[in-house]
Design an enzyme around this catalytic site. Structure first.
Site, short mmCIF file in Angstrom:
data_model
loop_
_atom_site.label_atom_id
_atom_site.label_comp_id
_atom_site.label_asym_id
_atom_site.label_seq_id
_atom_site.Cartn_x
_atom_site.Cartn_y
_atom_site.Cartn_z
NE ARG A 165 -12.30 -25.01 -21.37
CZ ARG A 165 -12.44 -23.82 -20.79
NH1 ARG A 165 -11.67 -23.50 -19.74
NH2 ARG A 165 -13.34 -22.97 -21.20
CD GLU A 173 -13.15 -28.14 -23.61
OE1 GLU A 173 -12.90 -27.01 -24.10
OE2 GLU A 173 -14.04 -28.32 -22.75
CB SER A 225 -16.69 -26.21 -25.78
OG SER A 225 -17.39 -25.15 -25.21
P1 FAD Z 1 -16.12 -37.53 -17.45
O1 FAD Z 1 -16.65 -37.16 -18.80
O2 FAD Z 1 -16.77 -38.64 -16.73
O3 FAD Z 1 -14.57 -37.83 -17.58
C1 FAD Z 1 -13.73 -36.97 -18.29
C2 FAD Z 1 -12.31 -37.56 -18.26
O4 FAD Z 1 -11.82 -37.55 -16.93
C3 FAD Z 1 -12.25 -39.01 -18.71
O5 FAD Z 1 -11.03 -39.21 -19.38
C4 FAD Z 1 -12.28 -39.81 -17.42
O6 FAD Z 1 -11.63 -41.06 -17.55
C5 FAD Z 1 -11.53 -38.89 -16.47
N1 FAD Z 1 -11.99 -38.95 -15.08
C6 FAD Z 1 -13.24 -38.66 -14.62
N2 FAD Z 1 -13.27 -38.76 -13.28
C7 FAD Z 1 -12.02 -39.11 -12.88
C8 FAD Z 1 -11.43 -39.38 -11.62
N3 FAD Z 1 -12.11 -39.30 -10.47
N4 FAD Z 1 -10.12 -39.73 -11.60
C9 FAD Z 1 -9.39 -39.84 -12.74
N5 FAD Z 1 -9.90 -39.61 -13.96
C10 FAD Z 1 -11.21 -39.24 -14.03
N6 FAD Z 1 -16.22 -27.87 -19.23
C11 FAD Z 1 -15.58 -26.72 -18.86
O7 FAD Z 1 -14.38 -26.73 -18.55
N7 FAD Z 1 -16.26 -25.54 -18.82
C12 FAD Z 1 -17.57 -25.45 -19.12
O8 FAD Z 1 -18.13 -24.36 -19.06
C13 FAD Z 1 -18.26 -26.63 -19.53
N8 FAD Z 1 -19.57 -26.58 -19.89
C14 FAD Z 1 -20.20 -27.72 -20.29
C15 FAD Z 1 -21.54 -27.64 -20.66
C16 FAD Z 1 -22.23 -28.78 -21.08
C17 FAD Z 1 -23.68 -28.67 -21.47
C18 FAD Z 1 -21.56 -30.03 -21.09
C19 FAD Z 1 -22.29 -31.27 -21.48
C20 FAD Z 1 -20.22 -30.11 -20.74
C21 FAD Z 1 -19.53 -28.95 -20.35
N9 FAD Z 1 -18.17 -28.99 -19.97
C22 FAD Z 1 -17.52 -27.84 -19.56
C23 FAD Z 1 -17.41 -30.25 -20.05
C24 FAD Z 1 -17.54 -31.13 -18.78
O9 FAD Z 1 -18.74 -30.89 -18.12
C25 FAD Z 1 -16.40 -30.92 -17.79
O10 FAD Z 1 -15.16 -31.14 -18.41
C26 FAD Z 1 -16.53 -31.84 -16.56
O11 FAD Z 1 -15.53 -31.51 -15.62
C27 FAD Z 1 -16.43 -33.31 -16.89
O12 FAD Z 1 -16.78 -34.03 -15.73
P2 FAD Z 1 -17.29 -35.52 -15.77
O13 FAD Z 1 -17.37 -36.00 -14.38
O14 FAD Z 1 -18.53 -35.62 -16.56
O15 FAD Z 1 -16.08 -36.22 -16.53
P1 NAP Z 2 -19.02 -16.58 -25.48
O1 NAP Z 2 -19.45 -15.76 -24.32
O2 NAP Z 2 -19.89 -16.64 -26.70
O3 NAP Z 2 -17.56 -16.15 -25.91
C1 NAP Z 2 -16.87 -16.85 -26.97
C2 NAP Z 2 -15.47 -17.16 -26.51
O4 NAP Z 2 -14.77 -15.95 -26.31
C3 NAP Z 2 -15.45 -17.90 -25.19
O5 NAP Z 2 -15.19 -19.23 -25.44
C4 NAP Z 2 -14.41 -17.20 -24.34
O6 NAP Z 2 -13.21 -17.95 -24.16
C5 NAP Z 2 -14.02 -15.97 -25.14
N1 NAP Z 2 -14.31 -14.75 -24.36
C6 NAP Z 2 -15.48 -14.09 -24.24
N2 NAP Z 2 -15.33 -12.97 -23.48
C7 NAP Z 2 -14.03 -12.94 -23.13
C8 NAP Z 2 -13.25 -12.06 -22.35
N3 NAP Z 2 -13.77 -10.96 -21.80
N4 NAP Z 2 -11.94 -12.32 -22.17
C9 NAP Z 2 -11.38 -13.43 -22.71
N5 NAP Z 2 -12.08 -14.32 -23.47
C10 NAP Z 2 -13.38 -14.08 -23.67
O7 NAP Z 2 -18.75 -18.09 -24.99
P2 NAP Z 2 -19.73 -19.27 -24.71
O8 NAP Z 2 -19.44 -20.35 -25.67
O9 NAP Z 2 -21.13 -18.80 -24.50
O10 NAP Z 2 -19.19 -19.79 -23.30
C11 NAP Z 2 -19.19 -18.97 -22.17
C12 NAP Z 2 -18.18 -19.46 -21.17
O11 NAP Z 2 -18.52 -20.78 -20.74
C13 NAP Z 2 -16.76 -19.55 -21.75
O12 NAP Z 2 -15.84 -19.21 -20.76
C14 NAP Z 2 -16.64 -21.00 -22.13
O13 NAP Z 2 -15.31 -21.47 -22.05
C15 NAP Z 2 -17.52 -21.71 -21.09
N6 NAP Z 2 -18.12 -22.92 -21.67
C16 NAP Z 2 -17.34 -24.01 -21.77
C17 NAP Z 2 -17.85 -25.18 -22.27
C18 NAP Z 2 -17.00 -26.41 -22.34
O14 NAP Z 2 -17.53 -27.49 -22.58
N7 NAP Z 2 -15.73 -26.31 -22.14
C19 NAP Z 2 -19.18 -25.24 -22.68
C20 NAP Z 2 -19.94 -24.09 -22.58
C21 NAP Z 2 -19.40 -22.92 -22.06
P3 NAP Z 2 -12.99 -19.05 -22.99
O15 NAP Z 2 -13.71 -20.27 -23.46
O16 NAP Z 2 -11.51 -19.20 -22.99
O17 NAP Z 2 -13.52 -18.50 -21.72
#
Ligand code: FAD
Ligand code: NAP
Length: 339
Positions: free
Chosen positions: A164, A335, A239
């Protein structure tokens, strides 16, 4: 291009925080971006880039010009019999881009289905889910230097991707506007990643024995829809905290008191702790104070029930961080970007 004064950004962030921006403009081309760069320089107003607003918490008034990046377009820039190199403009919606790739039978990002936001932000935190991160399929990106307007191409190494993390969240913060991202996807001999328990179980429940690009994407969509709040219905930014990576010794200490603690190996005598488990086990799941809360189905997600202020969400996050530290001796890192 139209530049709005004193605009609400409520509609442009998935937390639904009603903060005011001094100025707001939508850029639909490189020329629009360059025009806005010049405008901000001449008028001595800082610039803030916003994609889909799904990874940000606004806690104060935005005394900046908010540039909504809406530059769109997807094109194949190279291909051979095994792979395709696809360039997507930063303003493309991420999930629509994933669907475009699946429709063309290109594999690599199916596990990243239904992540909100735009392509341009995907390298910012090296988005990841279910065992795949964009660094696995990343080829390069083009970014515009905010000071000079020049375009630079970054390869994967130069982006310094981590869990991340990327250089754009760290050393090069606020220096670049990511303009487009190129991914290398496979056309055959796909290497599916289905080792996450939730995917295995869902494919099983769907009766799938031979996974395909589409069935994996469908499985991910089903899982996400069943446990994650839809920002259109309940404000959130996914998250809120990262999963902490800690020394195995600390995990063993925690396990003595909490035998069910969830952890995964993370190399070098370290383990990744499931932050959601730590928070839920500490009793926060479903907690609500005013309109700020912890989601009832997933403790890692903080939610806005309607009128929460950014500060109220941030205060709740800070309380959770302090509680996790005192209960387990673990520091939770946020995050979601705080503004
Ligand atoms: P924004 O929120 O608009 O911006 C995020 C940051 O990036 C800000 O600092 C902004 O200034 C900067 N930025 C945006 N665009 C640019 C650009 N073109 N150039 C330079 N800087 C820029 N994330 C995960 O990694 N995994 C997931 O599974 C995941 N699941 C999610 C589920 C839900 C329901 C929600 C709401 C969010 C989730 N996220 C997840 C977080 C998010 O969706 C991601 O991080 C996504 O990539 C953010 O994109 P955005 O365009 O909305 O960014
Ligand atoms: P989950 O399946 O309930 O699992 C809990 C955590 O355990 C996850 O965050 C994942 O880490 C880790 N995990 C599970 N199985 C694993 C494996 N086999 N090996 C290594 N790590 C494992 O998680 P969840 O919250 O429903 O999310 C599912 C996936 O979507 C995850 O990968 C999570 O990162 C992603 N997610 C991200 C966001 C976001 O905003 N960043 C939001 C929703 C979901 P990791 O997170 O490192 O994968």
């Amino acid at each position: 291009m139209k530049i709005e004064n004193s605009a609400s950004i409520k509609a442009y962030n998935t937390f639904g925080i009603d903060a005011q921006a001094s100025k707001l403009a939508k850029a639909e081309s490189k020329e629009d971006i360059l025009e806005l760069l010049e405008y901000t320089e001449v008028n001595k107003i800082p610039l803030f880039i916003l994609g889909g607003g799904s990874n940000i918490l606004f806690t104060k008034t935005i005394n900046e010009l908010v540039l909504l990046n809406r530059v769109r377009g997807i094109q194949v820039v190279d291909e051979n019999s095994d792979a395709v190199w696809v360039e997507a403009m930063a303003g493309e919606n991420w999930h629509e881009f994933v669907m475009h790739c699946i429709k063309n039978d290109w594999a690599g990002i199916e596990n990243l289905s239904l992540i909100p936001g735009n392509v341009g932000a995907s390298p910012m935190q090296n988005i990841g889910a279910y065992g795949v991160e964009i660094k696995d399929v990343f080829h390069s990106l083009k970014a515009i230097n905010r000071k000079t307007g020049e375009v630079k191409t970054f390869n994967g190494q130069e982006c310094e991707f981590g869990y991340r993390e990327s250089i754009f969240k760290q050393r090069e913060k606020s220096k670049w506007i990511i303009y487009s991202v190129t991914f290398k996807l496979s056309k055959k001999k796909h290497e599916y990643k289905t080792e996450y328990g939730a995917i295995i179980n869902e494919l099983d429940a769907m009766g799938i024995t031979q996974p395909s690009i589409r069935s994996i994407s469908n499985a991910v969509i089903n899982i996400r829809q069943s446990k994650l709040p839809n920002p259109a219905e309940l404000g959130n930014a996914g998250s809120f905290f990262k999963n902490p990576v800690v020394d195995n010794g600390l995990v063993e200490e925690i396990r003595k008191q909490y035998p069910n603690v969830v952890s995964y190996p993370a190399g070098d005598n370290n383990s990744k702790l499931a932050a959601g488990w730590l928070i839920e086990n500490a009793g926060w799941k479903g907690f609500r104070e005013g309109d700020a809360g912890v989601h009832a189905k997933q403790a890692l997600v903080l939610v806005n029930y309607g009128k929460a202020k950014g500060n109220e969400i941030q205060n709740l996050a800070d309380r959770i961080i302090a509680d996790i530290k005192s209960k387990y001796g673990v520091h939770l890192e946020q995050e979601v970007n705080k503004y």
